[in-house]
Scaffold this active site. Sequence first.
Site, PDB file in Angstrom:
ATOM      1  N   ARG A  45       0.919  -1.332   0.067  1.00  0.00           N
ATOM      2  CA  ARG A  45       0.022  -0.047   0.096  1.00  0.00           C
ATOM      3  C   ARG A  45       0.935   1.083  -0.066  1.00  0.00           C
ATOM      4  O   ARG A  45       1.418   1.630   1.115  1.00  0.00           O
ATOM      5  CB  ARG A  45      -0.888  -0.101   1.338  1.00  0.00           C
ATOM      6  CG  ARG A  45      -1.802   1.215   1.148  1.00  0.00           C
ATOM      7  CD  ARG A  45      -2.825   1.009   2.456  1.00  0.00           C
ATOM      8  NE  ARG A  45      -3.698   1.950   2.731  1.00  0.00           N
ATOM      9  CZ  ARG A  45      -3.536   3.103   3.194  1.00  0.00           C
ATOM     10  NH1 ARG A  45      -2.252   3.363   3.939  1.00  0.00           N
ATOM     11  NH2 ARG A  45      -4.378   4.207   3.291  1.00  0.00           N
ATOM     12  N   SER A 117     -12.643  -2.944   1.574  1.00  0.00           N
ATOM     13  CA  SER A 117     -12.616  -2.319   2.673  1.00  0.00           C
ATOM     14  C   SER A 117     -14.105  -1.760   3.049  1.00  0.00           C
ATOM     15  O   SER A 117     -14.803  -1.428   2.171  1.00  0.00           O
ATOM     16  CB  SER A 117     -11.812  -0.848   2.822  1.00  0.00           C
ATOM     17  OG  SER A 117     -10.438  -1.291   2.736  1.00  0.00           O
ATOM     18  N   LYS A 146      -3.773   6.378   8.741  1.00  0.00           N
ATOM     19  CA  LYS A 146      -4.666   6.899   7.552  1.00  0.00           C
ATOM     20  C   LYS A 146      -5.290   8.136   7.898  1.00  0.00           C
ATOM     21  O   LYS A 146      -6.281   8.114   8.902  1.00  0.00           O
ATOM     22  CB  LYS A 146      -5.776   5.547   7.244  1.00  0.00           C
ATOM     23  CG  LYS A 146      -6.593   5.798   6.008  1.00  0.00           C
ATOM     24  CD  LYS A 146      -7.396   4.470   5.867  1.00  0.00           C
ATOM     25  CE  LYS A 146      -8.652   4.787   5.070  1.00  0.00           C
ATOM     26  NZ  LYS A 146      -8.393   4.914   3.432  1.00  0.00           N
TER      27      LYS A 146
HETATM   28  N1  3NM Z   1      -7.385   1.305   6.405  1.00  0.00           N
HETATM   29  P1  3NM Z   1      -2.443   1.162  11.575  1.00  0.00           P
HETATM   30  S1  3NM Z   1      -7.503   2.267   8.798  1.00  0.00           S
HETATM   31  C1  3NM Z   1      -4.981   1.259   5.887  1.00  0.00           C
HETATM   32  O1  3NM Z   1     -10.184   1.845   8.381  1.00  0.00           O
HETATM   33  C2  3NM Z   1      -6.136   1.628   6.827  1.00  0.00           C
HETATM   34  O2  3NM Z   1     -10.202   0.856   6.347  1.00  0.00           O
HETATM   35  C3  3NM Z   1      -8.387   1.563   7.348  1.00  0.00           C
HETATM   36  O3  3NM Z   1      -2.926   1.313  10.085  1.00  0.00           O
HETATM   37  C4  3NM Z   1      -9.712   1.490   7.331  1.00  0.00           C
HETATM   38  O4  3NM Z   1      -2.430  -0.367  11.792  1.00  0.00           O
HETATM   39  C5  3NM Z   1      -5.741   1.896   8.058  1.00  0.00           C
HETATM   40  O5  3NM Z   1      -1.280   1.796  11.787  1.00  0.00           O
HETATM   41  C6  3NM Z   1      -4.674   2.289   8.707  1.00  0.00           C
HETATM   42  O6  3NM Z   1      -3.417   1.803  12.779  1.00  0.00           O
HETATM   43  C7  3NM Z   1      -4.169   1.044   9.647  1.00  0.00           C
END
Ligand code: 3NM
Length: 222
Positions: A45, A117, A146
């Site tokens: 990503r 997602s 994000k």
């Molecule tokens: N998608 P971390 S939250 C890539 O809610 C991504 O769909 C999300 O990063 C969603 O593990 C997210 O560092 C980021 O919190 C996750």
Amino acid sequence: MSRSIEDLRACLKLYLVMGSTNCQGDPLIVLDEAIQGGITLFQFREKGEGALVGDAKEQLARQLQARCQAHGVPFIVNDDVELAIRMEADGVHIGQDDEPADQVRQRLGAHRIVGVSAHSMAEVERAISDGADYVGIGPIYPTATKKDAKAVQGTRLIQELREQGLTIPLVGIGGITAENASDVILAGADGIAVVSAISMSTQVKQSTERLIFELGRYRGAM
Ligand code: 3NM
């Protein structure tokens, strides 16, 4: 999809999602250590400020893919269907603003993994009817990774999906750490998807092993 649904559930156990902007050091070294620690699936990503584009993006993707292939870890590409096709990636992960899953599936072929997602029951139902192989539900907890993440929703939606009898393979994502991973599994997820808990760790292999331990500990108790 050629692998069985149970194989896919197993692959989703510890899903590392990462690009160069999520790493303090060399992403290839981060991935090597994460593979040694036991990740079961990898998503490339490449997003955010300073993200690689064009040839540089593809070159990094191919280097990461080679490491995954050497260790039997399936390699998924985020959003970029063209890149996934060129690289013969194991699959694609798309968001709600991307091309619908059924169209992605047509372009990719039946044997690749298509993940979506989703942030609500309606989005999950749509993903299922479009033929998604798995869904990612998030953000479960607050995340700094994000920037345009939706409202934090905890594990409620995962629980609701399972209570409604939906069996689609699913992972939780967003703010998941070794401390809260087991709650996501307890709610009914097949696994967890993480970025920073692994990519920003100063001890990637140990942090990955700790996550695996927490996931296994819960399953062992069942
Ligand atoms: N998608 P971390 S939250 C890539 O809610 C991504 O769909 C999300 O990063 C969603 O593990 C997210 O560092 C980021 O919190 C996750």
